[in-house]
Design a protein around this motif. Structure first.
Motif, PDB file in Angstrom:
ATOM      1  N   LEU A 217       0.830  -1.265  -0.231  1.00 46.59           N
ATOM      2  CA  LEU A 217       0.187   0.195  -0.157  1.00 46.59           C
ATOM      3  C   LEU A 217       0.997   1.382  -0.031  1.00 46.59           C
ATOM      4  O   LEU A 217       0.683   2.454  -0.323  1.00 46.59           O
ATOM      5  N   THR A 218       2.247   0.762   0.225  1.00 46.42           N
ATOM      6  CA  THR A 218       2.731   2.352   0.169  1.00 46.42           C
ATOM      7  C   THR A 218       3.693   2.300  -1.391  1.00 46.42           C
ATOM      8  O   THR A 218       4.201   3.246  -1.133  1.00 46.42           O
ATOM      9  N   VAL A 219       4.130   0.839  -1.603  1.00 47.37           N
ATOM     10  CA  VAL A 219       4.730   0.906  -2.959  1.00 47.37           C
ATOM     11  C   VAL A 219       4.803   0.952  -4.097  1.00 47.37           C
ATOM     12  O   VAL A 219       4.302   1.991  -5.046  1.00 47.37           O
ATOM     13  N   VAL A 220       4.240  -0.124  -4.205  1.00 52.76           N
ATOM     14  CA  VAL A 220       3.214  -0.864  -5.557  1.00 52.76           C
ATOM     15  C   VAL A 220       1.815   0.142  -5.401  1.00 52.76           C
ATOM     16  O   VAL A 220       1.850  -0.100  -6.825  1.00 52.76           O
ATOM     17  N   VAL A 221       0.561   0.222  -5.525  1.00 53.57           N
ATOM     18  CA  VAL A 221      -0.699   0.277  -5.475  1.00 53.57           C
ATOM     19  C   VAL A 221      -0.311   1.636  -4.299  1.00 53.57           C
ATOM     20  O   VAL A 221      -1.003   1.304  -2.801  1.00 53.57           O
ATOM     21  N   PRO A 222       0.009   2.756  -4.052  1.00 56.51           N
ATOM     22  CA  PRO A 222       1.081   3.358  -3.187  1.00 56.51           C
ATOM     23  C   PRO A 222      -0.106   4.655  -2.707  1.00 56.51           C
ATOM     24  O   PRO A 222      -0.593   5.492  -2.379  1.00 56.51           O
ATOM     25  N   VAL A 223      -1.170   3.566  -2.693  1.00 59.09           N
ATOM     26  CA  VAL A 223      -2.624   4.347  -1.837  1.00 59.09           C
ATOM     27  C   VAL A 223      -2.521   5.029  -0.574  1.00 59.09           C
ATOM     28  O   VAL A 223      -3.012   6.657  -0.264  1.00 59.09           O
ATOM     29  N   ALA A 224      -1.727   4.656   0.307  1.00 60.78           N
ATOM     30  CA  ALA A 224      -1.310   5.318   1.302  1.00 60.78           C
ATOM     31  C   ALA A 224      -0.914   6.942   1.348  1.00 60.78           C
ATOM     32  O   ALA A 224      -0.668   7.457   1.934  1.00 60.78           O
ATOM     33  N   LEU A 225      -0.060   6.669   0.601  1.00 61.95           N
ATOM     34  CA  LEU A 225       0.480   8.596  -0.399  1.00 61.95           C
ATOM     35  C   LEU A 225      -0.397   9.365  -0.332  1.00 61.95           C
ATOM     36  O   LEU A 225      -0.291  10.915   0.519  1.00 61.95           O
ATOM     37  N   VAL A 226      -1.559   8.820  -0.494  1.00 62.00           N
ATOM     38  CA  VAL A 226      -2.462   9.624  -0.907  1.00 62.00           C
ATOM     39  C   VAL A 226      -3.268   9.890   0.821  1.00 62.00           C
ATOM     40  O   VAL A 226      -3.819  11.147   0.491  1.00 62.00           O
ATOM     41  N   THR A 227      -3.461   8.744   1.099  1.00 59.21           N
ATOM     42  CA  THR A 227      -4.774   9.401   2.433  1.00 59.21           C
ATOM     43  C   THR A 227      -3.437   8.940   3.835  1.00 59.21           C
ATOM     44  O   THR A 227      -4.221  10.561   4.300  1.00 59.21           O
ATOM     45  N   SER A 228      -3.327   8.508   4.220  1.00 55.39           N
ATOM     46  CA  SER A 228      -2.610   8.747   5.452  1.00 55.39           C
ATOM     47  C   SER A 228      -1.936   9.578   5.418  1.00 55.39           C
ATOM     48  O   SER A 228      -1.238  10.352   6.800  1.00 55.39           O
ATOM     49  N   PHE A 229      -0.847   9.681   4.073  1.00 53.79           N
ATOM     50  CA  PHE A 229       0.412  10.947   4.835  1.00 53.79           C
ATOM     51  C   PHE A 229       0.216  12.297   4.711  1.00 53.79           C
ATOM     52  O   PHE A 229       1.052  12.848   5.620  1.00 53.79           O
ATOM     53  N   PRO A 230      -1.278  12.137   3.841  1.00 52.03           N
ATOM     54  CA  PRO A 230      -1.273  14.155   4.247  1.00 52.03           C
ATOM     55  C   PRO A 230      -1.617  14.010   5.558  1.00 52.03           C
ATOM     56  O   PRO A 230      -1.770  14.792   6.262  1.00 52.03           O
ATOM     57  N   ALA A 231      -2.642  13.097   6.033  1.00 53.97           N
ATOM     58  CA  ALA A 231      -2.855  13.034   7.185  1.00 53.97           C
ATOM     59  C   ALA A 231      -2.263  13.365   8.083  1.00 53.97           C
ATOM     60  O   ALA A 231      -2.613  14.148   9.038  1.00 53.97           O
ATOM     61  N   MET A 232      -0.694  12.542   7.961  1.00 49.31           N
ATOM     62  CA  MET A 232       0.347  12.572   8.860  1.00 49.31           C
ATOM     63  C   MET A 232       0.620  14.342   8.963  1.00 49.31           C
ATOM     64  O   MET A 232       0.975  14.326   9.992  1.00 49.31           O
ATOM     65  N   ALA A 233       1.226  14.696   7.858  1.00 48.27           N
ATOM     66  CA  ALA A 233       1.065  16.135   7.427  1.00 48.27           C
ATOM     67  C   ALA A 233       0.759  17.423   8.235  1.00 48.27           C
ATOM     68  O   ALA A 233       0.933  18.081   9.405  1.00 48.27           O
ATOM     69  N   LEU A 234      -0.653  16.491   8.268  1.00 52.36           N
ATOM     70  CA  LEU A 234      -2.070  18.132   8.880  1.00 52.36           C
ATOM     71  C   LEU A 234      -1.404  17.791  10.496  1.00 52.36           C
ATOM     72  O   LEU A 234      -1.497  17.996  11.271  1.00 52.36           O
ATOM     73  N   LEU A 235      -1.577  16.598  10.333  1.00 54.54           N
ATOM     74  CA  LEU A 235      -1.130  16.376  12.292  1.00 54.54           C
ATOM     75  C   LEU A 235       0.389  16.407  13.155  1.00 54.54           C
ATOM     76  O   LEU A 235       0.461  16.962  13.806  1.00 54.54           O
ATOM     77  N   GLY A 236       0.958  16.910  12.234  1.00 51.33           N
ATOM     78  CA  GLY A 236       2.265  17.418  11.882  1.00 51.33           C
ATOM     79  C   GLY A 236       3.459  16.506  12.612  1.00 51.33           C
ATOM     80  O   GLY A 236       4.078  15.874  13.714  1.00 51.33           O
ATOM     81  N   THR A 237       2.675  14.749  12.461  1.00 52.40           N
ATOM     82  CA  THR A 237       3.458  13.277  13.238  1.00 52.40           C
ATOM     83  C   THR A 237       4.413  12.922  11.559  1.00 52.40           C
ATOM     84  O   THR A 237       5.226  12.070  11.594  1.00 52.40           O
ATOM     85  N   ALA A 238       4.272  13.764  10.541  1.00 49.91           N
ATOM     86  CA  ALA A 238       5.050  13.461   9.351  1.00 49.91           C
ATOM     87  C   ALA A 238       6.649  13.550   9.544  1.00 49.91           C
ATOM     88  O   ALA A 238       7.130  14.628   9.912  1.00 49.91           O
ATOM     89  N   ARG A 239       7.386  12.111   8.934  1.00 48.15           N
ATOM     90  CA  ARG A 239       8.442  12.427   9.096  1.00 48.15           C
ATOM     91  C   ARG A 239       9.207  13.128   7.487  1.00 48.15           C
ATOM     92  O   ARG A 239       9.089  12.933   6.771  1.00 48.15           O
ATOM     93  N   PRO A 240      10.938  13.299   7.447  1.00 49.26           N
ATOM     94  CA  PRO A 240      11.077  13.765   6.235  1.00 49.26           C
ATOM     95  C   PRO A 240      11.725  12.460   5.561  1.00 49.26           C
ATOM     96  O   PRO A 240      11.068  12.361   4.461  1.00 49.26           O
TER      97      PRO A 240
END
Lengths: 273, 273
Positions: A217-240
């Motif tokens: 879900l993060t590499v082959v059909v990377p749907v997490a890039l669209v859903t979880s990652f931006p949410a983490m950015a908004l929550l301030g938990t996204a890392r470099p």
């Protein structure tokens, strides 16, 4: 089709803008031609959006936190999922579905002959406006979730937008790759349903998944890039590392899709010849 | 010829044709095997739901459902959903709109009987496709494996058969609405949304909030999915009663189906197809 000013007459950015405008106009006219089914689609879309949120509400009736995400944090992921589902339904699915049909029937000839980039036209010739409902529902769910969370910083919001765009590019890349298989195996209409089914897994925070499923879900059909990652950015938990991962995957998939599309077009012999 | 004798002749003819119909159905399944595999794999939502509930139960059971129980529940849901899968609603919509139904009406075999036979013939094929998925699930969580008691197995099998018939009849009813509405797939999507929430597809019915759960008990959705799953897993205290309720719904649906077919055909003829 009505006479549009010939895009080939202009040069540079002006030409691209006029191509996009012409494509948008034709796509909207196509969609408006079936009004009754448009109304039903909107209604069904509304119910379907509720169906995406409802299981989450049921789960949090019984649990305070799932994989470290609270209800409103998880709702943020669902909001991005609804936006993705809407954009895929609105833009990606109708167009790339049409490519498969074009390869089968040979009508792709007309597209390839046009004096503009075939991949651009093939990706933007149709829209399904009824699916815009999901985008709207996503915005509503997102606003609801954010109202219950500490307000995101402007850096976080900006990063979320960037990650969302990178994720969308990655999903578009996967979609083109799948569609390109139709140049070799003609009957792949169903593959896009399979892809939609795979995207379904993106509706929950990625922490819910473990092992190779998460990798999928993060590499082959990377749907997490669209859903979880931006949410983490908004929550301030996204890392470099998260950002780097998103950029590498999105760039890689876009590049692969461009190469494969070129190769596929070379392979295309038209059904009529 | 009396009406009774005519009905008897009709039934005998169809019983005689059944083995042939099943053989033809299986052959067409094999001919479109790649498409069938993809279709079967698209029904992966129980696994997505499993991921969520699995994470929710990580810190302890949720209303009596631990991680193993959830895994078992959604595995059974995946299997029962496959075994009760039908596509008659899409088929009827297509046949009524395009007029493809007309030549079928000239045959001595009822068009719906032929579809029912094809649907039944797909069951062994579905089991084959499911096998590797079940193996993966078993490798992930070996405690999924369970052995129903002979009574559970027998009642469960009966329950699956009734759920198969009911799912097919419901689809046929929605498909026949196309006689009046031209396009009834949207309405069927609404039914599916209710089925997903109230029928045990998204979550075990026992986890629904109280009033919703009580309302759901009076609706037909559980009879198409949750009842066989719960009877097979031994989650019901009153399995015999549950199966009788299913039987009631099947009889009701069969009556509706027969009535609609008679009236719908008049409509169909009136359109001048």
């Amino acid at each position: 089709m009505p006479e549009a000013p010939l895009p080939a007459m202009r040069r540079g950015p002006a030409r691209w803008i006029s191509v996009l405008a012409a494509l948008g106009r034709v796509a909207l006219m196509n969609a408006a031609a079936y009004r009754a089914s448009f109304v039903v689609d909107v209604l069904v879309g509304a119910v379907a959006s509720v169906g995406v949120v409802l299981p989450l509400l049921f789960v949090y009736e019984h649990a305070g936190s799932v994989a470290g995400w609270t209800l409103h944090q998880a709702l943020l992921v669902t909001a991005f999922f609804l936006v993705l589902q809407g954009l895929v339904g609105l833009l990606v699915e109708p167009n790339l579905g049409a490519v498969v049909e074009g390869v089968r029937s040979g009508s792709l000839d007309y597209l390839v002959l046009k004096p503009v980039d075939a991949q651009l036209v093939a990706s933007l010739q149709r829209v399904a406006p009824a699916k815009a409902w999901d985008v709207l529902a996503g915005l509503v769910v997102g606003a609801w979730a954010l109202a219950h969370l500490p307000p995101p910083t402007w850096q976080g919001a900006l990063l979320a937008l960037g990650l969302l765009l990178a994720g969308l590019a990655a999903i578009y890349g996967v979609w083109v790759l799948v569609i390109c298989t139709s140049f070799w195996f003609v009957r792949v209409d169903n593959l896009r349903f399979l892809l939609t089914a795979a995207l379904d897994a993106g509706r929950w925070p990625v922490g819910v998944y473990r092992g190779w499923v998460r990798l999928l879900l993060t590499v082959v059909v990377p749907v997490a890039l669209v859903t979880s990652f931006p949410a983490m950015a908004l929550l301030g938990t996204a890392r470099p590392g998260t950002v780097l991962h998103a950029l590498v995957v999105a760039g890689g998939l876009l590049w692969a899709s461009r190469l494969t599309w070129r190769g596929a077009l070379r392979h295309y012999t038209s059904a009529s010849s | 010829m009396s009406a009774g004798a005519r009905a008897g002749g009709w039934l005998a003819r169809h019983l005689r044709a059944t083995p042939t119909l099943l053989r033809v159905g299986f052959a067409s399944m094999v001919a479109y095997r790649a498409e069938m595999v993809v279709w079967i794999l698209t029904a992966s939502l129980p696994l997505v739901m499993l991921a969520l509930w699995n994470a929710a139960a990580a810190d302890g059971p949720v209303s009596g459902f631990g991680q193993a129980e959830f895994a078992r529940y959604f595995t059974a849901t995946l299997v029962v959903r496959q075994l009760t899968g039908a596509w008659v609603v899409w088929e009827l919509n297509h046949q009524v709109r395009t007029g493809a139904l007309s030549p079928q009406l000239l045959r001595p075999v009822h068009p719906l009987a032929q579809n029912l036979a094809e649907t039944a013939a797909a069951v062994p094929f579905r089991l084959v496709v499911l096998a590797p998925i079940l193996a993966l699930l078993l490798a992930w969580r070996p405690d999924i494996a369970w052995l129903p008691s002979p009574t559970q197995a027998l009642l469960g099998l009966l329950s699956v058969v009734l759920a198969f018939l009911l799912s097919w009849l419901v689809q046929a009813i929605f498909g026949m609405l196309a006689f009046w509405l031209e396009q009834s797939l949207g309405l069927f999507s609404l039914w599916f949304a209710a089925y997903a929430v109230l029928g045990g597809y998204f979550l075990p019915v026992a986890l629904l909030p109280g009033p919703v759960r009580e309302a759901a008990a009076w609706l037909p959705f559980q009879a198409t999915l949750a009842t066989p799953v719960e009877v097979l897993l031994g989650l019901r205290d009153d399995p015999v009663h549950a199966v009788l309720v299913q039987l009631l719904w099947v009889v009701l649906a069969l009556g509706t189906c027969a009535g609609m077919w008679r009236r719908g055909l008049v409509r169909y003829g009136a359109v001048g197809a």
